[in-house]
Design a protein around this motif. Structure first.
Motif, PDB file in Angstrom:
ATOM      1  N   GLY A 179       0.852  -1.190   0.000  1.00  0.00           N
ATOM      2  CA  GLY A 179       0.000   0.000   0.000  1.00  0.00           C
ATOM      3  C   GLY A 179       0.884   1.234   0.000  1.00  0.00           C
ATOM      4  O   GLY A 179       1.519   1.567   1.001  1.00  0.00           O
ATOM      5  N   ALA A 180       0.951   1.904  -1.177  1.00  0.00           N
ATOM      6  CA  ALA A 180       1.712   3.156  -1.291  1.00  0.00           C
ATOM      7  C   ALA A 180       0.744   4.203  -1.822  1.00  0.00           C
ATOM      8  O   ALA A 180       1.114   5.076  -2.604  1.00  0.00           O
ATOM      9  N   ASP A 181      -0.509   4.061  -1.394  1.00  0.00           N
ATOM     10  CA  ASP A 181      -1.579   4.875  -1.973  1.00  0.00           C
ATOM     11  C   ASP A 181      -1.955   6.070  -1.106  1.00  0.00           C
ATOM     12  O   ASP A 181      -3.108   6.514  -1.116  1.00  0.00           O
ATOM     13  N   GLY A 182      -0.966   6.600  -0.393  1.00  0.00           N
ATOM     14  CA  GLY A 182      -1.148   7.894   0.273  1.00  0.00           C
ATOM     15  C   GLY A 182      -1.964   7.832   1.556  1.00  0.00           C
ATOM     16  O   GLY A 182      -2.367   6.774   2.028  1.00  0.00           O
ATOM     17  N   ALA A 183      -2.201   9.042   2.094  1.00  0.00           N
ATOM     18  CA  ALA A 183      -2.805   9.158   3.426  1.00  0.00           C
ATOM     19  C   ALA A 183      -4.171   8.485   3.525  1.00  0.00           C
ATOM     20  O   ALA A 183      -4.541   7.953   4.565  1.00  0.00           O
ATOM     21  N   ARG A 184      -4.937   8.530   2.404  1.00  0.00           N
ATOM     22  CA  ARG A 184      -6.279   7.913   2.473  1.00  0.00           C
ATOM     23  C   ARG A 184      -6.255   6.497   1.916  1.00  0.00           C
ATOM     24  O   ARG A 184      -7.170   6.083   1.203  1.00  0.00           O
ATOM     25  N   SER A 185      -5.199   5.787   2.226  1.00  0.00           N
ATOM     26  CA  SER A 185      -4.937   4.469   1.642  1.00  0.00           C
ATOM     27  C   SER A 185      -6.129   3.508   1.661  1.00  0.00           C
ATOM     28  O   SER A 185      -6.641   3.134   2.723  1.00  0.00           O
TER      29      SER A 185
END
Ligand SMILES: Cc1cc2nc3c(=O)[nH]c(=O)nc-3n(C[C@H](O)[C@H](O)[C@H](O)COP(=O)(O)OP(=O)(O)OC[C@H]3O[C@@H](n4cnc5c(N)ncnc54)[C@H](O)[C@@H]3O)c2cc1C
Length: 427
Positions: A179-185
């Motif tokens: 998961g490298a999908d940012g703060a709202r992962s």
């Protein structure tokens, strides 16, 4: 097996699928791809990215979303081949940082000054546009044979031996999902990894400005009682401002006319760079803190903002994320070389212990700076303000902070430990 769009047909899992090709996810993908490029059985790595940035024309005006990249980040981006793709005309090395509290004069000896020369370094880092870090890391990954799949994750299901992802590009299977999908992962939420979230009750106002006086290749930061105002030097002679203001102060700052805002910038920067003219519109970002309780779950690891979001005052988000990426890739690569499963629990546990022990003290320190230097008038705040001047007068302590700013403290992944020429090849 893949179809014409590069989408995996179920039954043929990727070894590692990275959700989110931002600066951190794209770099992780490139590190893994390069480490196994020449192996007899190359690792099958893919990135799922929802919103790939369009290519930037070399002479396009500089974007106002920039990051201060540390030496460690420079080394990681060099190792994947992204660094040489960043045009020198779009990156600005900075040689000094000048940090002061509003209670002291900006040119006085009470200003904390970090100079690269103290650490015998040519500079403290570089200011680079975020979209360029992302774009060059994705290009490096593809040049090494990696696959970027355009799509959005909607759901994922973790099985014992693989992970199944429902995406707008079809169903994808992998042995390890990152998961490298940012703060709202979505990855974090889907696998049920809980996170501590809170608001700093501040808004970062970001814009590029031209200043009357030259930026002197210096990052300027003034602690105000209602936040922090930073001027980061840009390659075109302008500066990028990051004004982290308490929400009640940010609202009028965003609503006021351009000329009133410019006057406020002059006043709140204590005129250190003279008159200020806006070159771009103001953008705003509500500032939130986030720390995932765990960075890993069965066949899943979180890196970058998906795992932790810190206050931008220390310019550490991308830098910490790139170290996560390098640490995880180092452990996965070592495991794969001994024919271990890249999603093995042992590998993920080590990653989590390693990065949590690095991130936690840094988060505490950044929050301390924000609480006692950018706010408050109590005794602790007064001690912290005096502390700035004391640090300035103590060479040893100063060197400690410079090493931190360079990203060269703590337990570093191999790829960040040495300058590119002194490092063994990544493969
Ligand atoms: C005002 C401000 C200033 C900052 N300054 C600095 C600085 O000077 N230095 C520094 O190191 N850091 C800085 N940061 C922090 C830095 O911007 C972040 O830490 C960094 O962008 C995190 O990178 P990332 O790749 O983890 O996440 P992101 O940059 O958020 O990237 C996530 C990627 O995932 C993709 N994605 C999201 N959801 C999905 C989905 N469902 N499916 C597919 N793809 C998906 C997104 O499109 C995006 O490309 C600053 C932050 C702010 C707000």
């Amino acid at each position: 097996m893949t179809d014409a769009t590069g989408t995996s047909v179920p039954g043929e899992p990727f070894d590692v699928l990275i959700v989110g090709g931002g600066p951190v996810g794209a770099s992780a993908a490139a590190l893994l791809q390069l480490a196994h490029k020449d192996a007899r059985q190359p690792l099958r790595v893919a990135v799922l990215e929802l919103n790939r940035p369009a290519a930037t024309a070399p002479d396009a005006p500089l974007d106002s979303r920039v990051s201060a990249l540390s030496r460690a980040s420079e080394r990681i981006l060099t190792a994947i081949g992204a660094w040489p793709l960043i045009p020198p005309s779009r990156m600005q090395p900075y040689e000094r940082m000048r940090v002061w509290h509003e209670s002291v004069q900006p040119r006085s000896t009470d200003v904390l000054e970090f100079d690269a020369a103290y650490a015998s370094e040519p500079n403290l880092g570089y200011i680079v546009e975020n979209r360029l870090i992302q774009a060059t890391a994705l290009t490096a990954f593809e040049s090494a044979g990696g696959k970027v799949i355009a799509g959005d994750l909607s759901r994922l299901h973790v099985h014992d031996r693989h992970v199944e992802l429902a995406t707008s590009a079809g169903t994808l299977l992998c042995r390890l999902v990152v998961g490298a999908d940012g703060a709202r992962s979505s990855v974090r939420e889907s696998v049920g990894l809980a996170a501590e979230k809170s608001s700093y009750r501040q808004t970062a106002i970001v814009a590029n400005v031209r200043t009357e006086l030259p930026h002197e290749r210096t990052a300027w930061q003034r602690f105000l009682r209602t936040g922090t105002l930073a001027f980061l030097p840009l390659a075109d002679g302008c500066s990028s401002i990051v004004w982290s203001a308490d929400d009640c102060a940010a609202e009028p700052l965003l609503a006021m006319s351009r000329s009133d805002f410019e006057r406020e910038l002059l006043r709140q920067s204590d005129g250190v760079l003279g008159a200020v003219r806006l070159r771009t519109d103001r953008q705003s970002f509500p500032l939130r803190k986030l720390t995932a309780h765990r960075f890993t779950a069965h066949r899943c690891a979180l890196i970058g903002d998906a795992a932790h979001v810190v206050h931008p005052l220390a310019g550490q988000g991308v830098n910490l994320g790139l170290l996560d990426a390098a640490a995880l890739c180092e452990l996965i690569s070592a495991a794969v070389r001994t024919r271990e499963d890249p999603g093995a629990q042992r590998v993920l546990r080590r990653y989590e212990r390693w990065r949590k022990s690095e991130i936690e003290p840094i988060t505490l320190a950044i929050d301390g700076f924000n609480r006692y230097l950018a706010h408050g008038a109590g005794p602790l705040s007064r001690i912290a303000q005096r502390g700035l001047a004391l640090v300035n007068r103590t060479d040893e302590v100063k060197r400690f902070f410079i090493t931190r700013a360079l990203g060269l403290a703590g337990e570093l992944p191999e790829v960040a430990r040495h300058p590119p020429s002194g490092r063994p090849s990544i493969s």
